[in-house]
Enzyme design. Sequence first.
Site, PDB file in Angstrom:
ATOM      1  CB  SER A   1     -51.999 -60.589-124.391  1.00 44.04           C
ATOM      2  OG  SER A   1     -51.957 -61.833-125.056  1.00 44.04           O
TER       3      SER A   1
ATOM      4  CE1 TYR B   1     -54.681 -58.412-128.726  1.00 42.76           C
ATOM      5  CE2 TYR B   1     -53.130 -60.185-128.292  1.00 42.76           C
ATOM      6  CZ  TYR B   1     -54.249 -59.454-127.934  1.00 42.76           C
ATOM      7  OH  TYR B   1     -54.938 -59.771-126.779  1.00 42.76           O
TER       8      TYR B   1
HETATM    9  P1  NAP Z   1     -64.101 -59.312-126.271  1.00 48.17           P
HETATM   10  O1  NAP Z   1     -64.970 -60.408-125.781  1.00 48.17           O
HETATM   11  O2  NAP Z   1     -63.967 -59.104-127.732  1.00 48.17           O
HETATM   12  O3  NAP Z   1     -64.555 -57.960-125.572  1.00 48.17           O
HETATM   13  C1  NAP Z   1     -63.889 -56.769-125.905  1.00 48.17           C
HETATM   14  C2  NAP Z   1     -64.504 -55.640-125.143  1.00 48.17           C
HETATM   15  O4  NAP Z   1     -63.788 -54.448-125.503  1.00 48.17           O
HETATM   16  C3  NAP Z   1     -65.965 -55.398-125.483  1.00 48.17           C
HETATM   17  O5  NAP Z   1     -66.635 -55.015-124.319  1.00 48.17           O
HETATM   18  C4  NAP Z   1     -65.901 -54.234-126.471  1.00 48.17           C
HETATM   19  O6  NAP Z   1     -67.023 -53.382-126.440  1.00 48.17           O
HETATM   20  C5  NAP Z   1     -64.730 -53.466-125.914  1.00 48.17           C
HETATM   21  N1  NAP Z   1     -64.125 -52.545-126.864  1.00 48.17           N
HETATM   22  C6  NAP Z   1     -63.573 -52.820-128.069  1.00 48.17           C
HETATM   23  N2  NAP Z   1     -63.135 -51.687-128.649  1.00 48.17           N
HETATM   24  C7  NAP Z   1     -63.428 -50.683-127.780  1.00 48.17           C
HETATM   25  C8  NAP Z   1     -63.246 -49.277-127.792  1.00 48.17           C
HETATM   26  N3  NAP Z   1     -62.663 -48.647-128.831  1.00 48.17           N
HETATM   27  N4  NAP Z   1     -63.669 -48.562-126.741  1.00 48.17           N
HETATM   28  C9  NAP Z   1     -64.266 -49.168-125.690  1.00 48.17           C
HETATM   29  N5  NAP Z   1     -64.479 -50.489-125.615  1.00 48.17           N
HETATM   30  C10 NAP Z   1     -64.072 -51.229-126.659  1.00 48.17           C
HETATM   31  O7  NAP Z   1     -62.587 -59.477-125.720  1.00 48.17           O
HETATM   32  P2  NAP Z   1     -61.955 -60.300-124.511  1.00 48.17           P
HETATM   33  O8  NAP Z   1     -61.477 -61.579-125.052  1.00 48.17           O
HETATM   34  O9  NAP Z   1     -62.832 -60.265-123.318  1.00 48.17           O
HETATM   35  O10 NAP Z   1     -60.639 -59.433-124.273  1.00 48.17           O
HETATM   36  C11 NAP Z   1     -60.553 -58.412-123.282  1.00 48.17           C
HETATM   37  C12 NAP Z   1     -59.103 -57.993-123.162  1.00 48.17           C
HETATM   38  O11 NAP Z   1     -58.296 -59.126-122.837  1.00 48.17           O
HETATM   39  C13 NAP Z   1     -58.494 -57.389-124.420  1.00 48.17           C
HETATM   40  O12 NAP Z   1     -57.632 -56.327-124.072  1.00 48.17           O
HETATM   41  C14 NAP Z   1     -57.704 -58.533-125.011  1.00 48.17           C
HETATM   42  O13 NAP Z   1     -56.624 -58.095-125.812  1.00 48.17           O
HETATM   43  C15 NAP Z   1     -57.220 -59.215-123.749  1.00 48.17           C
HETATM   44  N6  NAP Z   1     -56.881 -60.622-123.919  1.00 48.17           N
HETATM   45  C16 NAP Z   1     -57.807 -61.511-124.335  1.00 48.17           C
HETATM   46  C17 NAP Z   1     -57.451 -62.830-124.483  1.00 48.17           C
HETATM   47  C18 NAP Z   1     -58.420 -63.877-124.953  1.00 48.17           C
HETATM   48  O14 NAP Z   1     -57.958 -64.980-125.295  1.00 48.17           O
HETATM   49  N7  NAP Z   1     -59.706 -63.631-124.960  1.00 48.17           N
HETATM   50  C19 NAP Z   1     -56.146 -63.250-124.207  1.00 48.17           C
HETATM   51  C20 NAP Z   1     -55.225 -62.308-123.771  1.00 48.17           C
HETATM   52  C21 NAP Z   1     -55.605 -60.994-123.619  1.00 48.17           C
HETATM   53  P3  NAP Z   1     -68.328 -53.585-127.359  1.00 48.17           P
HETATM   54  O15 NAP Z   1     -68.929 -54.863-126.895  1.00 48.17           O
HETATM   55  O16 NAP Z   1     -69.217 -52.452-127.069  1.00 48.17           O
HETATM   56  O17 NAP Z   1     -67.834 -53.642-128.765  1.00 48.17           O
END
Ligand code: NAP
Length: 252
Positions: A144, A157
């Site tokens: 991130s 985080y």
């Molecule tokens: P999201 O929409 O909340 O999706 C998270 C995903 O992770 C879901 O598929 C969820 O599975 C899965 N997950 C959560 N806990 C888990 C576990 N213990 N084991 C296996 N899978 C698990 O998140 P996102 O925004 O796409 O983020 C994805 C990544 O990008 C993360 O690492 C986040 O920190 C990073 N990121 C996001 C942003 C942002 O602004 N969105 C910015 C920077 C970095 P389920 O659906 O089955 O619960």
Amino acid sequence: MTIHDKFRLDGKSALITGASRGIGLAAAKALSEAGADVTLTALSSEETSAAAAAIRAEGRKATSHVLDVREVKEFSQFVEAHGPFDVLVNNAGINRLAHCLDVSPVYFDDVMSTNTRGSFFLAQAVAKDLVARQRPGSIITMSSQMGVVGGVQRAAYCASKHAVEGYTKAMAIELGPHGIRVNTICPTFVETELTRPFFEDADFKASVLSKIKLGRIGLPDEVAGAVLYLASDASSLVTGSALKVDGGWTAE
Ligand code: NAP
């Protein structure tokens, strides 16, 4: 081979965690469109199995599995049984907001066990399997911009993502001789279920937009392009790097 060909992933196998929605789902689709056989995993099965079925309906190979990145023994056995994975997209992650004075040990462990411990040991499991098979690979962890800077209510985080940056560089050093590249992607705020609740606060949304120099929140596909680049031979000299996809947030 043209530079365009170097972005192809035909014959490669990719494992994506957190592929049920958001950035992980966009990454899985992008890798599949580039020719990779994809394995979509998440905690829940409904959305990943539907996404895998949609990919198969277009004539490409995709499977889905429930995989909890907090369960090291289980996912290590999974990698042994289903590998080799030429590409790992270590994307599963969580965030819960708390002022640094209010972060409890339970909360801290929760964030670290998914974002850092889980991604570390999954990278280790995939790399171990590749090294044993003398096969190159690309390990990409979704860090991130909060792995580069700090953020309000994001002490735990930030700790989890800065740690990802550290182990990525260390792994890149040790796995380079095996032809395994290890990198991170550092997105800014992207529209997903993770961030949707944050933007219900209009002041917070305005403060985010004021820091993103391109003046808008990102989309999952914009991160998927970076995943494709790092997964493919287009990035064959890139390892130990953090690819910022942050709209210029950290430029200042
Ligand atoms: P999201 O929409 O909340 O999706 C998270 C995903 O992770 C879901 O598929 C969820 O599975 C899965 N997950 C959560 N806990 C888990 C576990 N213990 N084991 C296996 N899978 C698990 O998140 P996102 O925004 O796409 O983020 C994805 C990544 O990008 C993360 O690492 C986040 O920190 C990073 N990121 C996001 C942003 C942002 O602004 N969105 C910015 C920077 C970095 P389920 O659906 O089955 O619960």
